[in-house]
Design a protein around this motif. Sequence first.
Motif, PDB file in Angstrom:
ATOM      1  N   LEU A  99      28.318 -47.329 -79.407  1.00 56.19           N
ATOM      2  CA  LEU A  99      27.424 -47.619 -78.376  1.00 56.19           C
ATOM      3  C   LEU A  99      26.814 -48.823 -78.526  1.00 56.19           C
ATOM      4  N   PHE A 100      26.712 -49.728 -77.458  1.00 53.09           N
ATOM      5  CA  PHE A 100      25.907 -51.013 -77.291  1.00 53.09           C
ATOM      6  C   PHE A 100      24.736 -50.743 -76.425  1.00 53.09           C
ATOM      7  N   LEU A 101      23.599 -51.001 -77.012  1.00 53.08           N
ATOM      8  CA  LEU A 101      22.324 -50.605 -76.428  1.00 53.08           C
ATOM      9  C   LEU A 101      21.403 -51.915 -76.471  1.00 53.08           C
ATOM     10  N   ALA A 102      20.818 -52.212 -75.376  1.00 54.72           N
ATOM     11  CA  ALA A 102      20.013 -53.644 -75.470  1.00 54.72           C
ATOM     12  C   ALA A 102      18.766 -53.274 -74.507  1.00 54.72           C
ATOM     13  N   PRO A 120      32.034 -55.760 -79.487  1.00 57.05           N
ATOM     14  CA  PRO A 120      31.047 -56.791 -79.303  1.00 57.05           C
ATOM     15  C   PRO A 120      30.988 -57.112 -77.721  1.00 57.05           C
ATOM     16  N   SER A 121      29.664 -56.845 -77.287  1.00 57.73           N
ATOM     17  CA  SER A 121      29.380 -57.517 -75.905  1.00 57.73           C
ATOM     18  C   SER A 121      29.677 -58.938 -75.963  1.00 57.73           C
ATOM     19  N   ILE A 122      29.970 -59.833 -74.979  1.00 54.77           N
ATOM     20  CA  ILE A 122      30.235 -61.360 -74.929  1.00 54.77           C
ATOM     21  C   ILE A 122      29.198 -62.189 -74.309  1.00 54.77           C
ATOM     22  N   LEU A 123      28.591 -63.024 -74.776  1.00 54.52           N
ATOM     23  CA  LEU A 123      27.583 -63.550 -73.924  1.00 54.52           C
ATOM     24  C   LEU A 123      27.864 -65.150 -74.168  1.00 54.52           C
ATOM     25  N   LYS A 124      28.095 -65.647 -72.695  1.00 56.65           N
ATOM     26  CA  LYS A 124      28.462 -66.909 -72.301  1.00 56.65           C
ATOM     27  C   LYS A 124      27.132 -67.646 -71.891  1.00 56.65           C
ATOM     28  N   ASP A 125      26.407 -68.362 -73.005  1.00 55.98           N
ATOM     29  CA  ASP A 125      25.139 -68.879 -72.876  1.00 55.98           C
ATOM     30  C   ASP A 125      25.161 -70.376 -72.829  1.00 55.98           C
ATOM     31  N   GLY A 126      25.450 -71.134 -71.716  1.00 58.08           N
ATOM     32  CA  GLY A 126      25.710 -72.445 -71.602  1.00 58.08           C
ATOM     33  C   GLY A 126      27.065 -72.804 -72.156  1.00 58.08           C
ATOM     34  N   ASP A 127      26.819 -73.778 -73.193  1.00 57.55           N
ATOM     35  CA  ASP A 127      28.264 -74.042 -73.946  1.00 57.55           C
ATOM     36  C   ASP A 127      28.683 -73.063 -75.049  1.00 57.55           C
ATOM     37  N   VAL A 129      29.177 -69.230 -76.949  1.00 59.79           N
ATOM     38  CA  VAL A 129      29.610 -68.078 -76.926  1.00 59.79           C
ATOM     39  C   VAL A 129      29.142 -67.107 -78.007  1.00 59.79           C
ATOM     40  N   HIS A 130      28.540 -66.183 -77.747  1.00 62.72           N
ATOM     41  CA  HIS A 130      28.116 -65.223 -78.911  1.00 62.72           C
ATOM     42  C   HIS A 130      28.678 -63.720 -78.902  1.00 62.72           C
ATOM     43  N   LEU A 131      29.334 -63.236 -79.637  1.00 64.36           N
ATOM     44  CA  LEU A 131      29.661 -62.039 -79.767  1.00 64.36           C
ATOM     45  C   LEU A 131      28.758 -60.955 -80.460  1.00 64.36           C
ATOM     46  N   LEU A 132      28.132 -60.340 -79.712  1.00 69.48           N
ATOM     47  CA  LEU A 132      26.974 -59.337 -80.309  1.00 69.48           C
ATOM     48  C   LEU A 132      27.431 -58.115 -80.761  1.00 69.48           C
ATOM     49  N   ASP A 133      27.429 -58.310 -82.318  1.00 73.08           N
ATOM     50  CA  ASP A 133      28.004 -57.165 -83.167  1.00 73.08           C
ATOM     51  C   ASP A 133      27.251 -56.720 -84.093  1.00 73.08           C
ATOM     52  N   GLN A 134      25.664 -57.183 -84.008  1.00 72.38           N
ATOM     53  CA  GLN A 134      24.859 -56.789 -85.258  1.00 72.38           C
ATOM     54  C   GLN A 134      24.569 -55.378 -84.865  1.00 72.38           C
ATOM     55  N   PRO A 157      18.937 -69.539 -68.296  1.00 71.97           N
ATOM     56  CA  PRO A 157      19.386 -69.185 -67.126  1.00 71.97           C
ATOM     57  C   PRO A 157      20.964 -69.501 -66.820  1.00 71.97           C
ATOM     58  N   GLY A 158      21.494 -68.484 -66.075  1.00 67.49           N
ATOM     59  CA  GLY A 158      23.018 -68.494 -65.566  1.00 67.49           C
ATOM     60  C   GLY A 158      23.796 -67.976 -66.690  1.00 67.49           C
ATOM     61  N   SER A 159      23.230 -67.660 -67.763  1.00 68.64           N
ATOM     62  CA  SER A 159      24.299 -66.958 -68.826  1.00 68.64           C
ATOM     63  C   SER A 159      24.825 -65.665 -68.142  1.00 68.64           C
ATOM     64  N   VAL A 160      26.080 -65.292 -68.704  1.00 64.80           N
ATOM     65  CA  VAL A 160      26.869 -64.217 -68.422  1.00 64.80           C
ATOM     66  C   VAL A 160      27.137 -63.059 -69.520  1.00 64.80           C
ATOM     67  N   LEU A 161      26.859 -61.898 -69.350  1.00 62.29           N
ATOM     68  CA  LEU A 161      27.251 -61.124 -70.552  1.00 62.29           C
ATOM     69  C   LEU A 161      28.163 -60.225 -69.997  1.00 62.29           C
ATOM     70  N   ILE A 162      29.446 -59.811 -70.840  1.00 61.82           N
ATOM     71  CA  ILE A 162      30.291 -58.830 -70.358  1.00 61.82           C
ATOM     72  C   ILE A 162      30.153 -57.764 -71.549  1.00 61.82           C
ATOM     73  N   ASN A 163      29.902 -56.470 -70.987  1.00 60.14           N
ATOM     74  CA  ASN A 163      29.971 -55.375 -71.920  1.00 60.14           C
ATOM     75  C   ASN A 163      31.358 -54.429 -71.252  1.00 60.14           C
ATOM     76  N   TYR A 164      32.124 -53.678 -72.491  1.00 62.12           N
ATOM     77  CA  TYR A 164      33.241 -53.097 -71.946  1.00 62.12           C
ATOM     78  C   TYR A 164      33.673 -52.351 -73.144  1.00 62.12           C
ATOM     79  N   THR A 165      34.493 -51.408 -72.737  1.00 59.51           N
ATOM     80  CA  THR A 165      35.053 -50.381 -73.564  1.00 59.51           C
ATOM     81  C   THR A 165      36.457 -50.855 -73.859  1.00 59.51           C
ATOM     82  N   ASP A 166      36.923 -50.053 -74.794  1.00 60.53           N
ATOM     83  CA  ASP A 166      38.407 -50.518 -75.571  1.00 60.53           C
ATOM     84  C   ASP A 166      39.411 -50.183 -74.755  1.00 60.53           C
ATOM     85  N   GLY A 167      39.079 -49.564 -73.493  1.00 62.35           N
ATOM     86  CA  GLY A 167      40.411 -49.365 -72.756  1.00 62.35           C
ATOM     87  C   GLY A 167      40.494 -50.590 -71.845  1.00 62.35           C
ATOM     88  N   LEU A 168      39.848 -51.742 -72.047  1.00 59.99           N
ATOM     89  CA  LEU A 168      40.121 -53.149 -71.592  1.00 59.99           C
ATOM     90  C   LEU A 168      40.662 -53.819 -72.495  1.00 59.99           C
TER      91      LEU A 168
END
Length: 228
Positions: A99-102, A120-127, A129-134, A157-168
């Motif tokens: 589970l990834f819950l936010a 880990p969900s992946i956050l692109k925040d400006g320049d 990149v954060h892997l959200l794994d805590q 503002p403008g940041s993009v977050l991708i959440n995915y399952t291991d099928g991808l």
Amino acid sequence: NMLIPSELPNNNKIEAVVFYKPHKNVGVDYYDLVLYSETEIAFCICDISGKGVQAALLMANFQANMRILTTSKYHITEVVSILNKKVGEITKGEKFITLFLATYDFNTRVLTYVNAGHNPSILKDGDEVHLLDQGCTILGMFDEIPNISHGEITVRPGSVLINYTDGLSEAANNNGVLFETEGLTAFLNSNYNLPITGFNSELIKHVIEYKQDNDFDDDVTLLTLRFK
């Protein structure tokens, strides 16, 4: 179809889009996004072990509990702890859930999350990149999770977050090489300025081309958010 959102937000605060493709007739990936106040949302993505109707019934029960708990006043770590107990009561240690819950506050722009053994969900925040794994281990393995940590990040503002399952992320080419988180991160770095509807469709096409065939070997869910 009844368990997942029929509509996702697209407003001046946040925009969300999803690609969801079950491998078989009954999918056991699950995602949700709930607006529970004028200034806060909760969202999640998870993967249930096993296949078929039994796993889908667990997903239905999990969805009901998750919606009740995330709209309560519990802290996100308490939500995960209670969900773990609920899963254990039902499955008796025979099935597990990653589970990834936010939660996200529109006013403070703070994203708070727990990653319970999920990709880990992946956050692109400006320049950056954060892997959200805590977070903690997967749900259903222990009666009580010994230590649940959470992460917090202020999202620009403008940041993009991708959440995915291991099928991808575990899509493999003809040589058996997985696409993995690194492939997703590279695509995000190069294409995050696309409108997110186009971003999702282009990412799926890119992974299919990488696989060198026309289908996936597992359920695939890709939930993408842009924070405005």
